[in-house]
Scaffold this motif. Sequence first.
Motif, PDB file in Angstrom:
ATOM      1  N   VAL A 154       0.822  -1.218   0.000  1.00  0.00           N
ATOM      2  CA  VAL A 154       0.000   0.000   0.000  1.00  0.00           C
ATOM      3  C   VAL A 154       0.855   1.267   0.000  1.00  0.00           C
ATOM      4  N   ALA A 155       2.098   1.165   0.426  1.00  0.00           N
ATOM      5  CA  ALA A 155       3.001   2.316   0.361  1.00  0.00           C
ATOM      6  C   ALA A 155       3.509   2.550  -1.068  1.00  0.00           C
ATOM      7  N   GLU A 156       3.497   1.487  -1.877  1.00  0.00           N
ATOM      8  CA  GLU A 156       4.048   1.558  -3.233  1.00  0.00           C
ATOM      9  C   GLU A 156       3.001   1.834  -4.310  1.00  0.00           C
ATOM     10  N   TYR A 157       1.750   1.468  -4.052  1.00  0.00           N
ATOM     11  CA  TYR A 157       0.681   1.592  -5.049  1.00  0.00           C
ATOM     12  C   TYR A 157      -0.500   2.375  -4.459  1.00  0.00           C
ATOM     13  N   PRO A 158      -1.335   2.975  -5.315  1.00  0.00           N
ATOM     14  CA  PRO A 158      -2.506   3.710  -4.816  1.00  0.00           C
ATOM     15  C   PRO A 158      -3.654   2.756  -4.465  1.00  0.00           C
ATOM     16  N   VAL A 159      -3.454   1.963  -3.452  1.00  0.00           N
ATOM     17  CA  VAL A 159      -4.401   0.913  -3.068  1.00  0.00           C
ATOM     18  C   VAL A 159      -5.604   1.520  -2.347  1.00  0.00           C
ATOM     19  N   ARG A 160      -6.781   1.193  -2.829  1.00  0.00           N
ATOM     20  CA  ARG A 160      -8.021   1.579  -2.164  1.00  0.00           C
ATOM     21  C   ARG A 160      -8.378   0.562  -1.089  1.00  0.00           C
ATOM     22  N   ALA A 161      -8.131  -0.736  -1.370  1.00  0.00           N
ATOM     23  CA  ALA A 161      -8.412  -1.789  -0.387  1.00  0.00           C
ATOM     24  C   ALA A 161      -7.573  -3.019  -0.731  1.00  0.00           C
ATOM     25  N   LEU A 162      -7.170  -3.750   0.315  1.00  0.00           N
ATOM     26  CA  LEU A 162      -6.316  -4.931   0.164  1.00  0.00           C
ATOM     27  C   LEU A 162      -6.765  -5.985   1.167  1.00  0.00           C
ATOM     28  N   ALA A 163      -6.725  -7.243   0.746  1.00  0.00           N
ATOM     29  CA  ALA A 163      -7.059  -8.359   1.635  1.00  0.00           C
ATOM     30  C   ALA A 163      -6.193  -9.559   1.274  1.00  0.00           C
ATOM     31  N   ALA A 164      -5.822 -10.338   2.297  1.00  0.00           N
ATOM     32  CA  ALA A 164      -5.036 -11.552   2.076  1.00  0.00           C
ATOM     33  C   ALA A 164      -5.307 -12.540   3.196  1.00  0.00           C
ATOM     34  N   VAL A 165      -5.625 -13.781   2.820  1.00  0.00           N
ATOM     35  CA  VAL A 165      -5.812 -14.852   3.795  1.00  0.00           C
ATOM     36  C   VAL A 165      -5.083 -16.098   3.299  1.00  0.00           C
ATOM     37  N   HIS A 166      -4.515 -16.832   4.231  1.00  0.00           N
ATOM     38  CA  HIS A 166      -3.790 -18.071   3.903  1.00  0.00           C
ATOM     39  C   HIS A 166      -4.289 -19.181   4.804  1.00  0.00           C
ATOM     40  N   ARG A 167      -4.398 -20.342   4.266  1.00  0.00           N
ATOM     41  CA  ARG A 167      -4.876 -21.519   4.995  1.00  0.00           C
ATOM     42  C   ARG A 167      -3.691 -22.275   5.580  1.00  0.00           C
ATOM     43  N   VAL A 168      -3.896 -22.866   6.745  1.00  0.00           N
ATOM     44  CA  VAL A 168      -2.946 -23.803   7.334  1.00  0.00           C
ATOM     45  C   VAL A 168      -3.710 -25.070   7.698  1.00  0.00           C
ATOM     46  N   GLY A 169      -2.974 -26.136   7.936  1.00  0.00           N
ATOM     47  CA  GLY A 169      -3.588 -27.420   8.255  1.00  0.00           C
ATOM     48  C   GLY A 169      -3.553 -28.335   7.039  1.00  0.00           C
ATOM     49  N   ASP A 170      -4.307 -29.430   7.132  1.00  0.00           N
ATOM     50  CA  ASP A 170      -4.354 -30.415   6.050  1.00  0.00           C
ATOM     51  C   ASP A 170      -5.343 -29.975   4.981  1.00  0.00           C
ATOM     52  N   LEU A 171      -4.890 -29.985   3.734  1.00  0.00           N
ATOM     53  CA  LEU A 171      -5.718 -29.575   2.605  1.00  0.00           C
ATOM     54  C   LEU A 171      -5.782 -30.700   1.580  1.00  0.00           C
ATOM     55  N   ALA A 172      -6.857 -30.720   0.814  1.00  0.00           N
ATOM     56  CA  ALA A 172      -7.046 -31.688  -0.260  1.00  0.00           C
ATOM     57  C   ALA A 172      -6.805 -31.015  -1.599  1.00  0.00           C
ATOM     58  N   VAL A 173      -6.578 -31.815  -2.622  1.00  0.00           N
ATOM     59  CA  VAL A 173      -6.435 -31.285  -3.974  1.00  0.00           C
ATOM     60  C   VAL A 173      -7.687 -30.472  -4.304  1.00  0.00           C
ATOM     61  N   GLY A 174      -7.477 -29.275  -4.822  1.00  0.00           N
ATOM     62  CA  GLY A 174      -8.577 -28.383  -5.169  1.00  0.00           C
ATOM     63  C   GLY A 174      -8.921 -27.374  -4.093  1.00  0.00           C
ATOM     64  N   ASP A 175      -8.470 -27.600  -2.853  1.00  0.00           N
ATOM     65  CA  ASP A 175      -8.747 -26.643  -1.778  1.00  0.00           C
ATOM     66  C   ASP A 175      -8.018 -25.332  -2.029  1.00  0.00           C
ATOM     67  N   LEU A 176      -8.599 -24.251  -1.514  1.00  0.00           N
ATOM     68  CA  LEU A 176      -7.967 -22.941  -1.612  1.00  0.00           C
ATOM     69  C   LEU A 176      -6.891 -22.829  -0.543  1.00  0.00           C
ATOM     70  N   ALA A 177      -5.682 -22.479  -0.957  1.00  0.00           N
ATOM     71  CA  ALA A 177      -4.563 -22.330  -0.028  1.00  0.00           C
ATOM     72  C   ALA A 177      -4.324 -20.872   0.334  1.00  0.00           C
ATOM     73  N   VAL A 178      -4.555 -19.977  -0.616  1.00  0.00           N
ATOM     74  CA  VAL A 178      -4.332 -18.550  -0.387  1.00  0.00           C
ATOM     75  C   VAL A 178      -5.258 -17.762  -1.306  1.00  0.00           C
ATOM     76  N   VAL A 179      -5.798 -16.659  -0.776  1.00  0.00           N
ATOM     77  CA  VAL A 179      -6.622 -15.747  -1.575  1.00  0.00           C
ATOM     78  C   VAL A 179      -6.173 -14.329  -1.236  1.00  0.00           C
ATOM     79  N   VAL A 180      -5.792 -13.581  -2.259  1.00  0.00           N
ATOM     80  CA  VAL A 180      -5.407 -12.177  -2.073  1.00  0.00           C
ATOM     81  C   VAL A 180      -6.145 -11.329  -3.101  1.00  0.00           C
ATOM     82  N   ALA A 181      -6.440 -10.095  -2.741  1.00  0.00           N
ATOM     83  CA  ALA A 181      -7.096  -9.172  -3.662  1.00  0.00           C
ATOM     84  C   ALA A 181      -6.677  -7.751  -3.344  1.00  0.00           C
ATOM     85  N   VAL A 182      -6.629  -6.949  -4.395  1.00  0.00           N
ATOM     86  CA  VAL A 182      -6.277  -5.545  -4.272  1.00  0.00           C
ATOM     87  C   VAL A 182      -7.176  -4.746  -5.204  1.00  0.00           C
TER      88      VAL A 182
END
Length: 153
Positions: free
Chosen positions: A83-111
């Motif tokens: 956000v210091a480098e770009y004119p970001v209006r909104a930012l979000a990021a989440v990461h999963r931990v634990g056991d995951l299966a094929v096809g599961d979401l591991a990380v989702v980020v948006a700007v």
Amino acid sequence: MADTHDHPGEQAADDPVKLIGVRETPLSVDEVFRAVGDDAAGGTALFVGTVRNHDGGADVDRLGYSCHPSAEAEMRRIAEKVVAEYPVRALAAVHRVGDLAVGDLAVVVAVSCPHRGEAFDACRKLIDDLKHEVPIWKHQTFSDGTEEWVGAC
């Protein structure tokens, strides 16, 4: 006519980091997308990382993520750099931990940013830096019985 860059919507928001998290529960693309909604944003870029069924030419049977207790704080630090480098209006990021299966979401980020190019660039910087700097480790078990630990995302 005034320069369009002088409009407040062309600038970064005062508090653009809306959602940062490390979770043991399934991730939601909708939650992350809603978190970055902003009427002044003309572009929103979203990246979703999923568990694939192979890596390095080998079939993946199981995968688990673990993290250092500082992982969420490191995610926030990286978000603040973006956000210091770009004119970001909104930012979000989440990461999963634990056991995951094929096809599961591991990380989702948006700007979201005033324009698409800025949104793409900021989102790319966010996910790349998260991958390289946040202490999250991936443990893969392959179909041949071998295992591998991989640093970061």
